[in-house]
Scaffold this motif. Structure first.
Motif, PDB file in Angstrom:
ATOM      1  N   UNK A 141       9.698  12.052  -7.071  1.00 39.32           N
ATOM      2  CA  UNK A 141      10.570  12.100  -8.044  1.00 39.32           C
ATOM      3  C   UNK A 141      11.849  11.813  -8.264  1.00 39.32           C
ATOM      4  N   UNK A 142      12.555  11.903  -7.592  1.00 38.65           N
ATOM      5  CA  UNK A 142      13.955  11.703  -7.571  1.00 38.65           C
ATOM      6  C   UNK A 142      14.251  10.663  -7.052  1.00 38.65           C
ATOM      7  N   UNK A 143      13.186   9.750  -6.161  1.00 37.13           N
ATOM      8  CA  UNK A 143      13.847   8.635  -5.838  1.00 37.13           C
ATOM      9  C   UNK A 143      12.601   7.249  -6.099  1.00 37.13           C
ATOM     10  N   UNK A 144      12.369   7.832  -7.364  1.00 36.86           N
ATOM     11  CA  UNK A 144      11.739   6.170  -8.381  1.00 36.86           C
ATOM     12  C   UNK A 144      10.236   6.615  -7.437  1.00 36.86           C
ATOM     13  N   UNK A 145       9.757   7.426  -7.638  1.00 42.44           N
ATOM     14  CA  UNK A 145       7.910   7.792  -6.434  1.00 42.44           C
ATOM     15  C   UNK A 145       8.178   7.420  -5.481  1.00 42.44           C
ATOM     16  N   UNK A 146       8.707   7.785  -4.254  1.00 42.58           N
ATOM     17  CA  UNK A 146       8.822   7.181  -2.597  1.00 42.58           C
ATOM     18  C   UNK A 146       9.456   7.979  -2.644  1.00 42.58           C
ATOM     19  N   UNK A 147       9.115   7.695  -0.710  1.00 41.52           N
ATOM     20  CA  UNK A 147      10.784   8.984   0.556  1.00 41.52           C
ATOM     21  C   UNK A 147      10.748   7.835   1.230  1.00 41.52           C
ATOM     22  N   UNK A 148      11.318   8.106   2.033  1.00 40.85           N
ATOM     23  CA  UNK A 148      11.543   6.839   3.529  1.00 40.85           C
ATOM     24  C   UNK A 148      10.724   8.549   4.137  1.00 40.85           C
ATOM     25  N   UNK A 149       9.569   7.855   5.158  1.00 41.77           N
ATOM     26  CA  UNK A 149       9.348   8.705   6.255  1.00 41.77           C
ATOM     27  C   UNK A 149      10.559   8.718   7.820  1.00 41.77           C
ATOM     28  N   UNK A 150      10.396   9.783   8.925  1.00 39.31           N
ATOM     29  CA  UNK A 150      10.847   9.651  10.093  1.00 39.31           C
ATOM     30  C   UNK A 150      10.172   8.151  10.356  1.00 39.31           C
ATOM     31  N   UNK A 153      -2.675  15.779   0.831  1.00 42.65           N
ATOM     32  CA  UNK A 153      -2.683  15.389  -0.061  1.00 42.65           C
ATOM     33  C   UNK A 153      -2.654  13.788  -0.066  1.00 42.65           C
ATOM     34  N   UNK A 154      -2.994  13.266   1.376  1.00 38.66           N
ATOM     35  CA  UNK A 154      -3.355  12.400   1.630  1.00 38.66           C
ATOM     36  C   UNK A 154      -5.249  11.725   1.229  1.00 38.66           C
ATOM     37  N   UNK A 155      -5.943  13.044   1.225  1.00 40.98           N
ATOM     38  CA  UNK A 155      -7.512  12.592   1.973  1.00 40.98           C
ATOM     39  C   UNK A 155      -7.369  12.254   0.654  1.00 40.98           C
ATOM     40  N   UNK A 156      -6.497  13.799  -0.842  1.00 42.82           N
ATOM     41  CA  UNK A 156      -7.030  14.105  -1.274  1.00 42.82           C
ATOM     42  C   UNK A 156      -6.632  12.621  -3.262  1.00 42.82           C
ATOM     43  N   UNK A 157      -5.702  11.295  -2.322  1.00 47.28           N
ATOM     44  CA  UNK A 157      -5.477  10.227  -3.368  1.00 47.28           C
ATOM     45  C   UNK A 157      -4.091  10.747  -3.461  1.00 47.28           C
ATOM     46  N   UNK A 158      -3.713  11.486  -3.679  1.00 49.26           N
ATOM     47  CA  UNK A 158      -2.226  11.968  -3.952  1.00 49.26           C
ATOM     48  C   UNK A 158      -1.096  11.229  -3.605  1.00 49.26           C
ATOM     49  N   UNK A 159      -1.029  10.865  -2.179  1.00 46.42           N
ATOM     50  CA  UNK A 159      -0.147  10.890  -1.566  1.00 46.42           C
ATOM     51  C   UNK A 159      -0.520   9.841  -0.254  1.00 46.42           C
ATOM     52  N   UNK A 160       0.713   8.605  -0.147  1.00 45.03           N
ATOM     53  CA  UNK A 160      -0.126   7.682   1.187  1.00 45.03           C
ATOM     54  C   UNK A 160       1.475   6.939   1.798  1.00 45.03           C
ATOM     55  N   UNK A 161       0.727   6.377   2.969  1.00 46.00           N
ATOM     56  CA  UNK A 161       1.744   5.900   3.725  1.00 46.00           C
ATOM     57  C   UNK A 161       2.075   4.696   3.481  1.00 46.00           C
ATOM     58  N   UNK A 162       2.949   3.664   3.561  1.00 51.75           N
ATOM     59  CA  UNK A 162       3.513   2.481   3.420  1.00 51.75           C
ATOM     60  C   UNK A 162       4.582   2.023   3.292  1.00 51.75           C
ATOM     61  N   UNK A 163       4.871   0.873   4.935  1.00 56.30           N
ATOM     62  CA  UNK A 163       6.482   0.634   4.795  1.00 56.30           C
ATOM     63  C   UNK A 163       7.269   1.483   5.480  1.00 56.30           C
ATOM     64  N   UNK A 164       6.957   2.432   6.303  1.00 55.75           N
ATOM     65  CA  UNK A 164       7.994   3.973   6.079  1.00 55.75           C
ATOM     66  C   UNK A 164       8.548   4.845   4.887  1.00 55.75           C
ATOM     67  N   UNK A 165       7.758   4.001   4.491  1.00 54.80           N
ATOM     68  CA  UNK A 165       8.150   5.293   3.444  1.00 54.80           C
ATOM     69  C   UNK A 165       6.922   6.623   3.135  1.00 54.80           C
ATOM     70  N   UNK A 166       7.076   7.329   2.091  1.00 53.11           N
ATOM     71  CA  UNK A 166       5.330   8.088   2.004  1.00 53.11           C
ATOM     72  C   UNK A 166       5.275   7.445   0.069  1.00 53.11           C
ATOM     73  N   UNK A 167       5.239   7.529  -0.144  1.00 57.42           N
ATOM     74  CA  UNK A 167       4.951   6.751  -1.773  1.00 57.42           C
ATOM     75  C   UNK A 167       3.663   7.983  -2.327  1.00 57.42           C
ATOM     76  N   UNK A 168       3.540   8.357  -3.532  1.00 58.16           N
ATOM     77  CA  UNK A 168       2.305   9.139  -4.934  1.00 58.16           C
ATOM     78  C   UNK A 168       2.722   7.868  -5.372  1.00 58.16           C
ATOM     79  N   UNK A 169       1.509   8.294  -5.795  1.00 58.24           N
ATOM     80  CA  UNK A 169       0.550   7.386  -6.605  1.00 58.24           C
ATOM     81  C   UNK A 169       0.785   7.107  -7.885  1.00 58.24           C
TER      82      UNK A 169
END
Length: 333
Positions: free
Chosen positions: A118-127, A179-195
């Motif tokens: 939420x603090x970053x517009x719906x996504x944050x950077x992964x390691x 969270x990924x299995x439940x369809x809340x979170x997913x990872x794409x292009x080096x970032x975690x996104x909340x649907x």
């Protein structure tokens, strides 16, 4: 004639006899029911096909509704419901969404991820390794004193609830996977996104919106053997409600293992006899690690004493039911 292990169960469930929960009864076995049907058929030579089928259906229905001592008093029908029914059709158990998740590691960790997004517009950077960022890991570790498991917390290097990165905090990694299995979170292009749909739910309903979806993912779709090295395929997730009910009844781990074996004796056939342990002991360790430690304890439903050994034998352990358990699960049996 008694059905073979790989034959279809005569109860009509369409499952293999060795898998079916319908074939047991403290007084009348499935073989006895078949004998009763045979006697009825032979003593009524003028019986129509329709009347015979009605008798068979009623006989098995009555059989399946009787309390079964092997199931700790549950009927085969009730056990089948807990094994196979979808969540909205479960009987004799109410699963609530608690008002607060302050004591739940899983839900608190999920809140950290959602807030960071939420603090970053719906996504944050992964390691670079694709894990949660260090900032979030530190926040997760700092929560440990607020959880009941803190009273047994050991060195940070062996804690499931504190560490230096996501890979060293099993409970945090578990939460991200759910969270990924439940369809809340997913990872794409080096970032975690909340649907987007999940973000809207969080903004309007808060964390409560995700409790049931996360719990359903944990019991229906998550691989319970994910963290351990056992090669054996033992499906404990399918009997989670039965184990939950029994643990709530007596809180003891050792009787729980025996109850699972009595209800599902075929489960030991998936475990190999080894020089240093027995299939029963292996199953007991699996129940402790997969069900109690890495399911119930991760969620904050119970806490359990650390494993201790005396004279090369593990000391029997007891689970302590937490308020979150009582607020979530209400059994009506």
């Amino acid at each position: 004639m008694k059905p073979e292990r790989n034959d279809a169960c005569p109860c009509g469930s369409q499952k293999k006899d060795k898998r079916c929960s319908m074939g047991k009864d403290p007084v009348t076995s499935a073989e006895d029911v078949l004998s009763e049907i045979k006697r009825y058929y032979e003593s009524n030579p003028g019986l129509t096909q329709e009347d015979f089928e009605t008798f068979v259906q009623r006989t098995f229905a009555a059989h399946n509704q009787q309390p079964n001592l092997d199931f700790c008093g549950l009927s085969p029908e009730q056990m089948a419901n807990w094994l196979y029914a979808p969540w909205h059709e479960l009987k004799n158990v109410t699963i609530n969404t608690p008002d607060t998740f302050s004591s739940s590691p899983v839900m608190r960790y999920l809140a950290l991820m959602l807030d960071e997004a939420e603090h970053h517009g719906g996504a944050f950077k992964a390691t670079p390794r694709g894990n949660l960022p260090t900032k979030l890991v530190k926040q997760a570790s700092a929560l440990l004193p607020e959880f009941a498991v803190a009273r047994y917390a050991g060195h940070i290097s062996i804690s499931d609830f504190a560490g230096h990165n996501e890979e060293s905090i099993n409970a945090l990694h578990y939460t991200r996977v759910l969270a990924e299995i439940a369809g809340i979170l997913y990872r794409r292009k080096g970032h975690f996104h909340v649907k987007k749909s999940a973000r809207k739910q969080y903004q309007t309903q808060g964390l409560q919106a995700f409790f049931i979806p996360m719990l359903e993912a944990a019991t229906q779709r998550y691989n319970w053997g994910y963290f351990d090295g056992w090669e054996e395929s033992v499906d404990l997730a399918s009997v989670w409600l039965f184990m939950l009910w029994r643990l709530h009844t007596h809180t003891r781990v050792d009787p729980l293992t025996d109850e699972v074996i009595t209800a599902f004796p075929d489960i030991l056939s998936y475990l190999s006899e080894r020089s240093y342990t027995t299939p029963r002991k292996q199953l007991g360790l699996m129940i402790e690690s997969r069900f109690i430690e890495r399911f119930l304890q991760f969620w904050g439903f119970v806490i359990i004493d650390p494993l201790r050994v005396s004279n090369a034998e593990a000391i029997k352990r007891k689970a302590e039911i937490q308020p979150l358990f009582e607020a979530t699960f209400i059994f009506h049996v």
